[in-house]
Design a protein around this motif. Structure first.
Motif, PDB file in Angstrom:
ATOM      1  N   TYR A 128     -19.171  47.311  33.172  1.00 18.13           N
ATOM      2  CA  TYR A 128     -18.149  47.846  33.710  1.00 18.13           C
ATOM      3  C   TYR A 128     -17.763  49.179  33.801  1.00 18.13           C
ATOM      4  N   GLU A 129     -17.409  49.948  34.837  1.00 18.43           N
ATOM      5  CA  GLU A 129     -17.296  51.271  34.801  1.00 18.43           C
ATOM      6  C   GLU A 129     -16.305  51.817  35.583  1.00 18.43           C
ATOM      7  N   LYS A 130     -16.021  52.887  35.693  1.00 18.50           N
ATOM      8  CA  LYS A 130     -14.952  53.536  36.611  1.00 18.50           C
ATOM      9  C   LYS A 130     -14.842  53.269  38.260  1.00 18.50           C
ATOM     10  N   LYS A 131     -16.316  53.135  38.587  1.00 17.50           N
ATOM     11  CA  LYS A 131     -16.252  52.790  40.077  1.00 17.50           C
ATOM     12  C   LYS A 131     -15.749  51.458  40.268  1.00 17.50           C
ATOM     13  N   ASP A 132     -15.774  50.577  39.301  1.00 22.33           N
ATOM     14  CA  ASP A 132     -15.024  49.207  39.495  1.00 22.33           C
ATOM     15  C   ASP A 132     -13.497  49.436  39.743  1.00 22.33           C
ATOM     16  N   ASP A 133     -12.929  50.340  38.685  1.00 20.12           N
ATOM     17  CA  ASP A 133     -11.449  50.767  39.344  1.00 20.12           C
ATOM     18  C   ASP A 133     -11.279  51.151  40.349  1.00 20.12           C
ATOM     19  N   VAL A 134     -12.175  52.015  41.021  1.00 19.76           N
ATOM     20  CA  VAL A 134     -12.123  52.472  42.481  1.00 19.76           C
ATOM     21  C   VAL A 134     -12.112  51.342  43.381  1.00 19.76           C
ATOM     22  N   TRP A 135     -12.788  50.461  43.067  1.00 19.38           N
ATOM     23  CA  TRP A 135     -13.025  49.416  44.033  1.00 19.38           C
ATOM     24  C   TRP A 135     -11.780  48.496  44.129  1.00 19.38           C
ATOM     25  N   GLY A 136     -11.042  48.476  42.994  1.00 22.09           N
ATOM     26  CA  GLY A 136      -9.558  47.927  42.752  1.00 22.09           C
ATOM     27  C   GLY A 136      -8.691  48.634  43.414  1.00 22.09           C
ATOM     28  N   LEU A 137      -8.792  49.948  43.443  1.00 27.66           N
ATOM     29  CA  LEU A 137      -7.759  50.894  43.840  1.00 27.66           C
ATOM     30  C   LEU A 137      -7.953  50.665  45.678  1.00 27.66           C
ATOM     31  N   GLY A 138      -9.516  50.643  45.975  1.00 25.01           N
ATOM     32  CA  GLY A 138      -9.278  50.105  47.540  1.00 25.01           C
ATOM     33  C   GLY A 138      -8.693  48.868  47.933  1.00 25.01           C
ATOM     34  N   THR A 139      -8.891  47.717  47.130  1.00 25.43           N
ATOM     35  CA  THR A 139      -8.215  46.471  47.328  1.00 25.43           C
ATOM     36  C   THR A 139      -6.632  46.767  47.323  1.00 25.43           C
ATOM     37  N   VAL A 140      -6.201  47.300  46.426  1.00 25.65           N
ATOM     38  CA  VAL A 140      -4.514  47.746  46.384  1.00 25.65           C
ATOM     39  C   VAL A 140      -4.455  48.256  47.867  1.00 25.65           C
ATOM     40  N   CYS A 141      -5.030  49.394  48.223  1.00 23.83           N
ATOM     41  CA  CYS A 141      -4.655  49.920  49.557  1.00 23.83           C
ATOM     42  C   CYS A 141      -4.906  48.907  50.563  1.00 23.83           C
ATOM     43  N   TYR A 142      -5.971  48.221  50.562  1.00 22.65           N
ATOM     44  CA  TYR A 142      -6.146  47.267  51.617  1.00 22.65           C
ATOM     45  C   TYR A 142      -4.936  46.085  51.610  1.00 22.65           C
ATOM     46  N   GLU A 143      -4.358  45.871  50.747  1.00 20.08           N
ATOM     47  CA  GLU A 143      -3.020  44.882  50.656  1.00 20.08           C
ATOM     48  C   GLU A 143      -1.955  45.755  51.146  1.00 20.08           C
ATOM     49  N   MET A 144      -1.760  47.073  50.733  1.00  9.27           N
ATOM     50  CA  MET A 144      -0.824  47.738  51.209  1.00  9.27           C
ATOM     51  C   MET A 144      -0.724  48.081  52.737  1.00  9.27           C
ATOM     52  N   TRP A 145      -1.909  48.284  53.283  1.00 12.69           N
ATOM     53  CA  TRP A 145      -1.837  48.661  54.580  1.00 12.69           C
ATOM     54  C   TRP A 145      -1.899  47.728  55.422  1.00 12.69           C
ATOM     55  N   SER A 146      -2.673  46.306  55.271  1.00 16.48           N
ATOM     56  CA  SER A 146      -2.962  45.180  55.924  1.00 16.48           C
ATOM     57  C   SER A 146      -1.633  43.961  55.764  1.00 16.48           C
ATOM     58  N   ARG A 147      -1.184  44.283  54.501  1.00 15.77           N
ATOM     59  CA  ARG A 147      -0.229  43.157  54.211  1.00 15.77           C
ATOM     60  C   ARG A 147      -0.877  41.739  53.892  1.00 15.77           C
ATOM     61  N   LYS A 148      -2.199  41.790  53.559  1.00 16.69           N
ATOM     62  CA  LYS A 148      -2.992  40.678  53.369  1.00 16.69           C
ATOM     63  C   LYS A 148      -3.393  40.572  51.981  1.00 16.69           C
ATOM     64  N   ARG A 149      -3.685  39.560  51.614  1.00 19.68           N
ATOM     65  CA  ARG A 149      -4.334  39.519  50.290  1.00 19.68           C
ATOM     66  C   ARG A 149      -6.026  39.622  50.517  1.00 19.68           C
ATOM     67  N   MET A 150      -6.634  39.972  49.698  1.00 11.93           N
ATOM     68  CA  MET A 150      -8.188  39.857  50.148  1.00 11.93           C
ATOM     69  C   MET A 150      -8.621  38.657  50.065  1.00 11.93           C
ATOM     70  N   TRP A 151      -9.213  38.240  50.910  1.00 13.24           N
ATOM     71  CA  TRP A 151      -9.800  36.847  51.133  1.00 13.24           C
ATOM     72  C   TRP A 151      -8.730  35.842  50.886  1.00 13.24           C
ATOM     73  N   GLY A 152      -7.427  36.219  51.189  1.00 15.17           N
ATOM     74  CA  GLY A 152      -6.286  35.274  50.778  1.00 15.17           C
ATOM     75  C   GLY A 152      -6.381  33.812  51.795  1.00 15.17           C
ATOM     76  N   ASP A 153      -7.171  33.840  52.697  1.00 10.24           N
ATOM     77  CA  ASP A 153      -7.208  32.375  53.346  1.00 10.24           C
ATOM     78  C   ASP A 153      -8.409  31.595  52.714  1.00 10.24           C
ATOM     79  N   PHE A 154      -8.863  32.062  51.872  1.00  7.54           N
ATOM     80  CA  PHE A 154     -10.102  31.261  51.293  1.00  7.54           C
ATOM     81  C   PHE A 154      -9.651  30.689  49.623  1.00  7.54           C
ATOM     82  N   TRP A 155     -10.106  29.444  49.475  1.00  6.02           N
ATOM     83  CA  TRP A 155      -9.961  28.959  47.995  1.00  6.02           C
ATOM     84  C   TRP A 155     -10.669  29.762  47.126  1.00  6.02           C
TER      85      TRP A 155
END
Length: 195
Positions: A128-155
């Motif tokens: 694990y390294e800092k780049k993984d936190d940056v990936w998490g930040l991208g996921t947070v931004c994705y949820e804020m802008w799309s108002r969808k959970r990442m892969w939310g329709d998948f089990w």
């Protein structure tokens, strides 16, 4: 900012309380299905999300200056204050950065997905390294802008498979933030053979 520590309490610790709760609940509602979200909450989100993205990114800098990696940046681990700022919380998975220097590794999945892939916290944290936190930040931004959970329709099992195959959600319609998210997700983990 980071959630404030108020000292020890009985056999635990006392942290500041934020009655507005997590960013995930604010975006997706208490049932995590976007039901019950008011139009005023959507307006607040649209008005504040750029500021919130910057606040989360800024909160990582002091951690990194002490070689600490959060390891689980997500909307669930971001709280909204009464003044509509955000703070990151839940450092139960954080780790010291063992990759000082210029070692190059592609980044990618959150701690949760990495734990499913590796099934072993020790091997998980070694990579694990800092780049993984940056990936998490991208996921947070994705949820804020799309108002969808990442892969939310998948089990859950399908979500892990999508992460292993490095299949990220479509970013069309997210404007310039889509480019930022793509940069956050642009370097994906080297997936172990187990996937």
């Amino acid at each position: 900012a980071i959630v404030s520590f108020h000292g020890p309490f009985l056999s635990g610790i006392r942290l500041e309380y934020h009655r507005l709760g997590s960013l995930r609940t604010f975006i997706h509602g208490p049932n995590d299905d976007s039901s019950g979200i008011s139009s005023s909450s959507i307006l607040i989100l649209e008005k504040k999300r750029l500021k919130w993205a910057a606040q989360i990114a800024s909160a990582l800098a002091p951690l990194y200056s002490h070689d600490v990696i959060h390891c689980d940046i997500s909307t669930a681990n971001t709280l909204i204050t009464s003044s509509f700022n955000v703070v990151i919380c839940d450092f139960s998975s954080s780790a010291f950065d063992r990759r000082r220097g210029n070692q190059e590794r592609k980044a990618g999945c959150s701690r949760w997905y990495r734990s499913i892939i590796y099934r072993d916290r020790d091997s998980e944290m070694k990579g694990y390294e800092k780049k993984d936190d940056v990936w998490g930040l991208g996921t947070v931004c994705y949820e804020m802008w799309s108002r969808k959970r990442m892969w939310g329709d998948f089990w859950e099992g399908e979500r892990v498979g999508l992460c292993c195959r490095q299949l990220w959600p479509v970013l069309r319609g997210l404007g310039n933030m889509g480019l930022v998210i793509r940069r956050c997700w642009g370097r994906v983990i080297v997936v172990p053979k187990r996937c």
